[in-house]
Scaffold this active site. Structure first.
Site, PDB file in Angstrom:
ATOM      1  N   THR A 100       0.839  -1.204   0.000  1.00 19.51           N
ATOM      2  CA  THR A 100       0.000   0.000   0.000  1.00 19.51           C
ATOM      3  C   THR A 100       0.871   1.249   0.000  1.00 19.51           C
ATOM      4  OG1 THR A 100      -1.767  -1.114   1.189  1.00 19.51           O
ATOM      5  CG2 THR A 100      -1.727   1.272   1.346  1.00 19.51           C
TER       6      THR A 100
ATOM      7  N   ILE B 172      -5.719  10.250   6.553  1.00 20.29           N
ATOM      8  CA  ILE B 172      -5.909  10.201   5.100  1.00 20.29           C
ATOM      9  C   ILE B 172      -6.799  11.351   4.657  1.00 20.29           C
ATOM     10  CG2 ILE B 172      -6.908   8.865   3.184  1.00 20.29           C
ATOM     11  CD1 ILE B 172      -5.945   6.343   4.499  1.00 20.29           C
TER      12      ILE B 172
ATOM     13  N   GLY C  16     -10.805   4.779   7.987  1.00 22.41           N
ATOM     14  CA  GLY C  16      -9.975   3.756   8.622  1.00 22.41           C
ATOM     15  C   GLY C  16      -9.670   2.602   7.680  1.00 22.41           C
TER      16      GLY C  16
ATOM     17  N   HIS D 299      22.965  26.877  10.849  1.00 26.14           N
ATOM     18  CA  HIS D 299      22.141  28.074  10.632  1.00 26.14           C
ATOM     19  C   HIS D 299      22.294  28.499   9.176  1.00 26.14           C
ATOM     20  CE1 HIS D 299      20.393  32.034  11.311  1.00 26.14           C
ATOM     21  NE2 HIS D 299      21.429  32.538  10.635  1.00 26.14           N
TER      22      HIS D 299
HETATM   23  P1  NAD Z   1      -8.087   7.271  10.768  1.00 27.77           P
HETATM   24  O1  NAD Z   1      -8.470   6.297  11.800  1.00 27.77           O
HETATM   25  O2  NAD Z   1      -6.857   8.085  10.938  1.00 27.77           O
HETATM   26  O3  NAD Z   1      -9.280   8.314  10.543  1.00 27.77           O
HETATM   27  C1  NAD Z   1     -10.561   7.928  10.191  1.00 27.77           C
HETATM   28  C2  NAD Z   1     -11.485   9.015  10.659  1.00 27.77           C
HETATM   29  O4  NAD Z   1     -12.776   8.746  10.149  1.00 27.77           O
HETATM   30  C3  NAD Z   1     -11.605   9.077  12.183  1.00 27.77           C
HETATM   31  O5  NAD Z   1     -11.389  10.406  12.593  1.00 27.77           O
HETATM   32  C4  NAD Z   1     -13.043   8.630  12.428  1.00 27.77           C
HETATM   33  O6  NAD Z   1     -13.629   9.267  13.536  1.00 27.77           O
HETATM   34  C5  NAD Z   1     -13.734   9.048  11.146  1.00 27.77           C
HETATM   35  N1  NAD Z   1     -14.934   8.307  10.830  1.00 27.77           N
HETATM   36  C6  NAD Z   1     -15.155   6.985  10.964  1.00 27.77           C
HETATM   37  N2  NAD Z   1     -16.411   6.681  10.556  1.00 27.77           N
HETATM   38  C7  NAD Z   1     -16.970   7.835  10.137  1.00 27.77           C
HETATM   39  C8  NAD Z   1     -18.234   8.183   9.578  1.00 27.77           C
HETATM   40  N3  NAD Z   1     -19.189   7.257   9.395  1.00 27.77           N
HETATM   41  N4  NAD Z   1     -18.476   9.477   9.253  1.00 27.77           N
HETATM   42  C9  NAD Z   1     -17.517  10.410   9.447  1.00 27.77           C
HETATM   43  N5  NAD Z   1     -16.320  10.147   9.972  1.00 27.77           N
HETATM   44  C10 NAD Z   1     -16.025   8.871  10.294  1.00 27.77           C
HETATM   45  O7  NAD Z   1      -8.080   6.442   9.406  1.00 27.77           O
HETATM   46  P2  NAD Z   1      -7.595   6.885   7.952  1.00 27.77           P
HETATM   47  O8  NAD Z   1      -7.439   8.351   7.855  1.00 27.77           O
HETATM   48  O9  NAD Z   1      -8.519   6.180   7.027  1.00 27.77           O
HETATM   49  O10 NAD Z   1      -6.160   6.230   7.883  1.00 27.77           O
HETATM   50  C11 NAD Z   1      -6.020   4.804   8.029  1.00 27.77           C
HETATM   51  C12 NAD Z   1      -4.678   4.443   8.624  1.00 27.77           C
HETATM   52  O11 NAD Z   1      -3.651   4.732   7.710  1.00 27.77           O
HETATM   53  C13 NAD Z   1      -4.397   5.196   9.907  1.00 27.77           C
HETATM   54  O12 NAD Z   1      -3.940   4.326  10.880  1.00 27.77           O
HETATM   55  C14 NAD Z   1      -3.343   6.158   9.519  1.00 27.77           C
HETATM   56  O13 NAD Z   1      -2.443   6.447  10.581  1.00 27.77           O
HETATM   57  C15 NAD Z   1      -2.638   5.457   8.363  1.00 27.77           C
HETATM   58  N6  NAD Z   1      -2.079   6.476   7.480  1.00 27.77           N
HETATM   59  C16 NAD Z   1      -0.968   7.136   7.883  1.00 27.77           C
HETATM   60  C17 NAD Z   1      -0.464   8.149   7.088  1.00 27.77           C
HETATM   61  C18 NAD Z   1       0.756   8.883   7.542  1.00 27.77           C
HETATM   62  O14 NAD Z   1       1.498   8.353   8.339  1.00 27.77           O
HETATM   63  N7  NAD Z   1       1.004  10.088   7.081  1.00 27.77           N
HETATM   64  C19 NAD Z   1      -1.077   8.508   5.917  1.00 27.77           C
HETATM   65  C20 NAD Z   1      -2.222   7.840   5.551  1.00 27.77           C
HETATM   66  C21 NAD Z   1      -2.723   6.814   6.352  1.00 27.77           C
END
Ligand code: NAD
Length: 467
Positions: free
Chosen positions: A43, A187, A279, A455
């Protein structure tokens, strides 16, 4: 059907799997095979970190050009537009180069690579369905590193055209606006930052009462303010109930209905595209040949359960990364991969500390965090001191026209040892490693300040605030 015998078979060629396979062979001399059903890189490389960061780098470029006038680089803002098809092709080029690099590293490390779908028959045998038939792989140990996939939202309308998950969004060759993002997590916010910078109208619908609910509150509040200033609209406490086709007079393809949990009022927002980012779930579908394997490793809500040496309750079967739940980050999977192969090779002491994990959000400005937050320290009853530095005083931040930001370090009151750090500033993701290193090695703020930083740099902020 050919029979091949190995010391270790790794299933899944993402950052966890390929890092583990290379280390298993080159560091511990294990005869290793890596099995991957799609492309090498997982991924992270195919649909995650690298593609999104490529798009974010285009977004930065657009912003830099637009800000150019201030520095005497004269451009007509109206002429700046993004060619998504070209950007998409560039993204594929970047991904291809990095995939080639990993394949070379595997060859160099003498890891065998099998392209196909693995199905575990027992703790010593794997069937692999390849393009040309099937292969039986015999092995002493199995390491599962099959990662995760986007969760589907169980509401009406998620299967409509123009409703995408993050994988699908990255294959778009047009900039669709307005974009409604369901989920204000990592995301969702990276896409919000990038799409708004590329010129789309963006609306974020988050179910919780704040965005980035797993991160420090201050970081989330500040980021929301900055993105709001750039016209991103946020609705928190939003219960999304339905996505539907817009009426025939509408100018957009879709509508998204949600209820404000506090006021109980229902609202509908128009969308040309909807991104569902709520998620990710562990990928274990069809991984075990249920007709053959005597015992399947125990799982909890689809995630494979492992002990502190990454072994499942089936002897010889190990698992790492997103498929085990926990922290879903590429660098965490790599760290676990390195630890798991050390465990498989019989090492008592595992090489990487996985209790200190930096987390970054690649928005503009970037967010990075490691160790304890103030809220967590309070909950745990740990007395802490906090040092906060506001980036407005840093030469590099001023001369490059950065948004206001901050760095906060939390130290244990009694010892002065660094327990955590939160950053919201340019290059936060490049600098947070300083604090990971400080926490792992038990450094105090005074010890951090002993090393000179050059710096003028962003990095010298860490020196200025600690001395
Ligand atoms: P996440 O868990 O970070 O966020 C999902 C969000 O969706 C949460 O805030 C949740 O409350 C919300 N949500 C859930 N159901 C909902 C609904 N029905 N309506 C509205 N909001 C809702 O998950 P993600 O953003 O999908 O990311 C997935 C994983 O991938 C995470 O563990 C993240 O750390 C990882 N990721 C990391 C990076 C990075 O390190 N920069 C980048 C992308 C993804």
């Amino acid at each position: 059907m050919s029979d091949k015998e190995y010391d270790l078979a790794v299933i899944g060629g993402g950052p966890g799997g390929y890092t583990a396979a290379i280390a298993a062979s080159s560091k511990y001399g294990l005869k290793t095979v890596l099995i991957e059903k799609e492309n090498i890189g997982g991924t992270c490389l195919g649909h995650g970190c690298i593609p999104t960061k490529t798009y974010l780098s285009a977004a930065d470029e657009v912003q830099a050009i637009k800000n150019g006038n201030r520095l005497g680089v004269m451009v007509n803002e109206a002429d700046v537009r993004i060619d998504m098809a070209k950007l998409h092709a560039y993204k594929n080029e970047v991904v291809g180069k990095l995939q080639d690099g990993i394949m070379q590293a595997l060859t160099h490390a003498k890891v065998d690579y099998v392209s196909g779908t693995a199905s575990i028959r027992s703790n010593m045998a794997i069937d692999v369905k390849t393009g040309s038939g099937s292969e039986l792989i015999k092995t002493s140990k199995i390491l599962i590193a099959t990662g995760s996939e986007p969760c589907k939202l169980p509401i009406k309308g998620v299967d409509l055209p123009h409703v995408y998950n993050s994988n699908e969004m990255l294959e778009m060759t047009e900039l669709m606006s307005p974009l409604v993002i369901i989920g204000g997590g990592v995301i969702g916010l990276e896409f919000a930052s990038m799409y708004s910078a590329l010129g789309a109208q963006v609306v974020v619908l988050e179910a919780m009462d704040r965005i980035l609910s797993n991160m420090d509150r201050d970081l989330a509040v500040n980021l929301k303010q900055i993105l709001s200033k750039r016209s991103v609209k946020f609705h928190t406490g939003a219960e999304v109930s339905e996505i539907s086709k817009a009426g025939f007079r509408a100018t957009t393809a879709l509508e998204v209905k949600f209820k404000d949990k506090k006021t109980e009022t229902e609202t509908t927002v128009p969308a040309q595209t909807v991104l569902v980012a709520v998620g990710r779930k562990a990928s274990t579908e069809d991984l075990f040949d249920k007709n053959c394997i005597p015992t399947i490793p125990s799982m909890e809500r689809g995630r494979i359960i492992v002990n502190d040496r990454y072994e499942t309750d089936v002897p010889g079967i190990f698992a790492i990364g997103d498929v085990t739940g926990g922290i879903q980050l590429a660098h965490m999977a790599s760290a676990e991969g390195l630890n798991a192969v050390a465990a498989i090779a019989g090492k008592e002491q595992l090489p990487i500390r996985t209790d200190v994990v930096p987390a970054c959000v690649f928005t503009d400005p970037e967010i990075a965090s490691v160790g304890l937050t103030a809220d967590e320290a309070k909950k745990a009853g740990i007395a802490v001191k906090s040092i906060k530095y506001v980036t407005g005083a840093n030469g590099k931040s001023v001369l490059t026209g950065q948004e206001r930001g901050f760095i906060r370090i939390l130290t244990e009151s009694e010892t002065g040892k660094v327990l955590g750090a939160q950053m919201m500033c340019a290059r936060a993701s490049d600098m947070i490693g300083e604090f990971s290193s400080a926490i792992v090695n038990g450094l105090t703020v005074d010890q951090i300040s002993m090393a000179i930083r050059p710096h003028p740099t962003f990095n010298e902020m860490i020196w200025e605030m600690t001395r």
